[in-house]
Design a protein around this motif. Sequence first.
Motif, PDB file in Angstrom:
ATOM      1  N   LEU C  58      28.094  38.243  41.699  1.00 45.09           N
ATOM      2  CA  LEU C  58      29.385  37.852  42.271  1.00 45.09           C
ATOM      3  C   LEU C  58      30.052  39.036  42.961  1.00 45.09           C
ATOM      4  CD1 LEU C  58      30.725  35.535  39.440  1.00 45.09           C
ATOM      5  CD2 LEU C  58      29.767  34.887  41.653  1.00 45.09           C
ATOM      6  N   LEU C  59      29.887  40.226  42.382  1.00 43.05           N
ATOM      7  CA  LEU C  59      30.476  41.421  42.990  1.00 43.05           C
ATOM      8  C   LEU C  59      29.912  41.645  44.385  1.00 43.05           C
ATOM      9  CD1 LEU C  59      31.999  44.218  42.735  1.00 43.05           C
ATOM     10  CD2 LEU C  59      29.898  45.105  41.789  1.00 43.05           C
ATOM     11  N   PHE C  60      28.597  41.573  44.517  1.00 40.42           N
ATOM     12  CA  PHE C  60      27.999  41.820  45.834  1.00 40.42           C
ATOM     13  C   PHE C  60      28.351  40.701  46.813  1.00 40.42           C
ATOM     14  CE2 PHE C  60      24.737  44.635  43.620  1.00 40.42           C
ATOM     15  CZ  PHE C  60      25.418  45.766  43.994  1.00 40.42           C
ATOM     16  N   ALA C  61      28.354  39.470  46.309  1.00 43.10           N
ATOM     17  CA  ALA C  61      28.734  38.362  47.183  1.00 43.10           C
ATOM     18  C   ALA C  61      30.170  38.537  47.665  1.00 43.10           C
ATOM     19  CB  ALA C  61      28.581  37.034  46.448  1.00 43.10           C
ATOM     20  N   ALA C  62      31.036  39.030  46.756  1.00 45.09           N
ATOM     21  CA  ALA C  62      32.436  39.231  47.129  1.00 45.09           C
ATOM     22  C   ALA C  62      32.548  40.309  48.206  1.00 45.09           C
ATOM     23  CB  ALA C  62      33.253  39.625  45.905  1.00 45.09           C
ATOM     24  N   LEU C  63      31.763  41.374  48.057  1.00 44.65           N
ATOM     25  CA  LEU C  63      31.819  42.433  49.073  1.00 44.65           C
ATOM     26  C   LEU C  63      31.328  41.898  50.418  1.00 44.65           C
ATOM     27  CD1 LEU C  63      30.670  45.588  47.117  1.00 44.65           C
ATOM     28  CD2 LEU C  63      32.901  45.138  48.132  1.00 44.65           C
ATOM     29  N   LEU C  64      30.325  41.028  50.351  1.00 48.66           N
ATOM     30  CA  LEU C  64      29.823  40.409  51.574  1.00 48.66           C
ATOM     31  C   LEU C  64      30.937  39.613  52.256  1.00 48.66           C
ATOM     32  CD1 LEU C  64      26.928  40.235  52.800  1.00 48.66           C
ATOM     33  CD2 LEU C  64      26.813  37.942  51.836  1.00 48.66           C
ATOM     34  N   LYS C  96      45.391  36.826  52.742  1.00 53.10           N
ATOM     35  CA  LYS C  96      43.975  37.179  52.741  1.00 53.10           C
ATOM     36  C   LYS C  96      43.419  37.224  51.321  1.00 53.10           C
ATOM     37  CE  LYS C  96      43.209  37.598  57.094  1.00 53.10           C
ATOM     38  NZ  LYS C  96      42.196  36.807  57.800  1.00 53.10           N
ATOM     39  N   ALA C  97      44.224  37.761  50.401  1.00 52.57           N
ATOM     40  CA  ALA C  97      43.759  37.815  49.019  1.00 52.57           C
ATOM     41  C   ALA C  97      43.613  36.398  48.462  1.00 52.57           C
ATOM     42  CB  ALA C  97      44.721  38.631  48.166  1.00 52.57           C
ATOM     43  N   ALA C  98      44.544  35.519  48.827  1.00 50.26           N
ATOM     44  CA  ALA C  98      44.455  34.133  48.364  1.00 50.26           C
ATOM     45  C   ALA C  98      43.211  33.470  48.944  1.00 50.26           C
ATOM     46  CB  ALA C  98      45.716  33.371  48.756  1.00 50.26           C
ATOM     47  N   ALA C  99      42.950  33.713  50.233  1.00 47.45           N
ATOM     48  CA  ALA C  99      41.760  33.129  50.850  1.00 47.45           C
ATOM     49  C   ALA C  99      40.505  33.618  50.143  1.00 47.45           C
ATOM     50  CB  ALA C  99      41.718  33.499  52.336  1.00 47.45           C
ATOM     51  N   MET C 100      40.494  34.925  49.881  1.00 55.16           N
ATOM     52  CA  MET C 100      39.349  35.531  49.209  1.00 55.16           C
ATOM     53  C   MET C 100      39.164  34.918  47.813  1.00 55.16           C
ATOM     54  SD  MET C 100      37.252  38.128  49.750  1.00 55.16           S
ATOM     55  CE  MET C 100      35.965  38.666  48.650  1.00 55.16           C
ATOM     56  N   PHE C 101      40.289  34.721  47.119  1.00 50.08           N
ATOM     57  CA  PHE C 101      40.228  34.136  45.773  1.00 50.08           C
ATOM     58  C   PHE C 101      39.660  32.718  45.839  1.00 50.08           C
ATOM     59  CE2 PHE C 101      41.916  31.958  42.064  1.00 50.08           C
ATOM     60  CZ  PHE C 101      41.669  32.873  41.063  1.00 50.08           C
ATOM     61  N   LEU C 102      40.121  31.974  46.829  1.00 48.23           N
ATOM     62  CA  LEU C 102      39.620  30.606  46.975  1.00 48.23           C
ATOM     63  C   LEU C 102      38.134  30.590  47.289  1.00 48.23           C
ATOM     64  CD1 LEU C 102      42.422  28.650  48.848  1.00 48.23           C
ATOM     65  CD2 LEU C 102      41.517  28.271  46.556  1.00 48.23           C
ATOM     66  N   PHE C 103      37.724  31.480  48.196  1.00 49.32           N
ATOM     67  CA  PHE C 103      36.299  31.563  48.533  1.00 49.32           C
ATOM     68  C   PHE C 103      35.477  31.846  47.287  1.00 49.32           C
ATOM     69  CE2 PHE C 103      36.892  32.935  53.242  1.00 49.32           C
ATOM     70  CZ  PHE C 103      37.304  31.652  53.528  1.00 49.32           C
ATOM     71  N   ALA C 105      36.276  31.318  44.152  1.00 51.10           N
ATOM     72  CA  ALA C 105      36.293  30.192  43.227  1.00 51.10           C
ATOM     73  C   ALA C 105      35.309  29.121  43.696  1.00 51.10           C
ATOM     74  CB  ALA C 105      37.706  29.630  43.138  1.00 51.10           C
ATOM     75  N   LEU C 106      35.327  28.829  44.998  1.00 52.51           N
ATOM     76  CA  LEU C 106      34.408  27.818  45.530  1.00 52.51           C
ATOM     77  C   LEU C 106      32.961  28.278  45.382  1.00 52.51           C
ATOM     78  CD1 LEU C 106      36.373  26.721  48.716  1.00 52.51           C
ATOM     79  CD2 LEU C 106      35.976  25.411  46.620  1.00 52.51           C
ATOM     80  N   LEU C 137      40.055  36.012  36.087  1.00 51.51           N
ATOM     81  CA  LEU C 137      40.624  37.362  36.143  1.00 51.51           C
ATOM     82  C   LEU C 137      39.770  38.280  37.010  1.00 51.51           C
ATOM     83  CD1 LEU C 137      41.771  37.774  32.457  1.00 51.51           C
ATOM     84  CD2 LEU C 137      43.209  37.583  34.475  1.00 51.51           C
ATOM     85  N   ALA C 138      38.443  38.134  36.905  1.00 55.99           N
ATOM     86  CA  ALA C 138      37.565  38.973  37.712  1.00 55.99           C
ATOM     87  C   ALA C 138      37.748  38.664  39.200  1.00 55.99           C
ATOM     88  CB  ALA C 138      36.116  38.749  37.298  1.00 55.99           C
ATOM     89  N   ASP C 139      37.900  37.373  39.528  1.00 53.48           N
ATOM     90  CA  ASP C 139      38.090  36.994  40.929  1.00 53.48           C
ATOM     91  C   ASP C 139      39.359  37.597  41.500  1.00 53.48           C
ATOM     92  OD1 ASP C 139      35.842  35.583  40.747  1.00 53.48           O
ATOM     93  OD2 ASP C 139      36.749  33.588  40.822  1.00 53.48           O
ATOM     94  N   LEU C 140      40.374  37.669  40.661  1.00 54.83           N
ATOM     95  CA  LEU C 140      41.631  38.252  41.119  1.00 54.83           C
ATOM     96  C   LEU C 140      41.412  39.706  41.529  1.00 54.83           C
ATOM     97  CD1 LEU C 140      44.226  36.776  41.331  1.00 54.83           C
ATOM     98  CD2 LEU C 140      44.968  37.746  39.163  1.00 54.83           C
TER      99      LEU C 140
END
Lengths: 84, 242, 223
Positions: C58-64, C96-103, C105-106, C137-140
């Motif tokens: 998830l960390l790497f996907a988030a950085l992507l 942007k942070a909200a969009a990222m959080f939604l991404f 979560a999805l 919490l991690a997604d945040l």
Amino acid sequence: MTGVFAVAPALPLHTAGPYVAAAYIVFVALILIYVAIMARKQRRTERELAQLRRDLHLPDQVRPADERAPEGRPQTELPQERIA
Amino acid sequence: MTSYGRGLRGLSVATIATITVALALVFFYAPLDANQGFIQKIFYIHVPLAIVALCGFVVGGLLAIAHLRTGDRKWDLRSYVAIHMALIFGVGGLITGSIWAKASWGHWWVWSDPTLVSFLIVMLLFATYQPLRFSIEDPERQARYASVFAIVAGAFVPLNFIAVRMAQGVVHPRVLTLTGGRLPGSMGLTFAVSLLGIALLYATLWNYEIAAKRARMQLRRLRRAALGDDAAGALGRSAAPS
Amino acid sequence: MRATFAVLAKDLRLELRTFETLPAMVLFSLSTFVIFHFALGRSAVGGQLAAGILTVTLLFAALLGAGRLFVAEREQGGFDAFLLAPVDRTSLLAAKAAAMFLFLALLEVVAVPAFGVLLLGPALGPRLPGLIAVLALADLALAVIGTLVSAIAIHTRARDMISPIIGLPLLLPALIASARAAAPVFSVHGSGAPPGKWLLILALYDVVFALIAYAVFDFLLED
């Protein structure tokens, strides 16, 4: 805490000596490397200063303002004492 | 124009004197550690290097706050040099720590030691400071972004230490706890003098580096004034503030 | 607040029309699970190992995903338009942070069940409540720090490289906390609740970095 030291007993001097020496040598070497790098930068600054003097034809005591200016650039008059 | 490296001479003399005294104390005055023996002498160089490096990172962040507050680029230069010097000291701290780990635990690297691990993480983060600067062309934006990075990373230093410490048991040879409680007086004195010596060294080199940078900036400015803008451009882009 | 929702709605609409970021993150995660299967030579994992694989993926996907966060703004002058608008600048950070959080979560809606099917030894079902608490919490943390790092990196030349090298160390404490918190959840011997200590650290990390990001974000937009 004491558990750690139980695993790591005190080393006798002849074993510990090289490690301690190595640690302090690292420290000195770092400083020396830093000084060497700064010396290189210093040389570059000196070279650029000399280049600047040449570009401005400063070694000649008086700079003829008319023809010595590099062409194509607006000539900026610098007071001699600011550069020298 | 102020003179370059003002006060540098006094600072250098104080540094040399303090470090000489510190070395004398380390090798001729401080008693051998009851548990660790002679190897514990590394402690007097390793811990001050690491502490000064970490403080340097945090100071870099504080100076960056001053830069963003005032918009004065001299604060960016100071912050840059603070982080730059802290990186050098940090490398020293890492290498000496690694040597100590090898001597007392038999391994060059010990994951079970939170202090060592968090120090490595902090170093990894700050190692990106220069690449970040280098890849931003516009000098004004470079200064601003670098300051933002320095603030974030400076705040990260204590957070990271808390997180990593909680993740692992405390194994670091706490020869000196933060309160200095269990240290015999003579060792405490030696450590304090060593710490002061390294801190003074940091201050001296910081000053020296600032003086060198300012001299180069002045040279560049003179070139530009005398020869036009393209002459100064030939010096190339740099990660350093200009 | 309205500006935040406007930008967020714009980002979501953009994603719905182009399907650029989210599918890439999902595919990346699935491939990473396959890679872990072969790299570790294990067909079922549990405990700390499972927690580690999931959080790292998830960390790497988030950085992507974070790398794409500001690309539209940069390429189409969105920054200038935003600066011209009479709105609070931090609303861009929030959006942007909200969009990222939604991404994220999805992404997890797909990736976590996939993880359960592909790699996880113990059954996923009873572990979901604990896992959701950890992941939220991690997604945040991923969203806040990802946005901040992405905003720093977007104006650099080597932004594809700058954002992960800054982001990874900054996210390490969050990774430590989430991997440790998720480990008992994935335990082979019955699911345990995530330890409160790690959830608390994760939450504190979220709060502190949200404050830091809020404090410095203005300076990343000034032009």
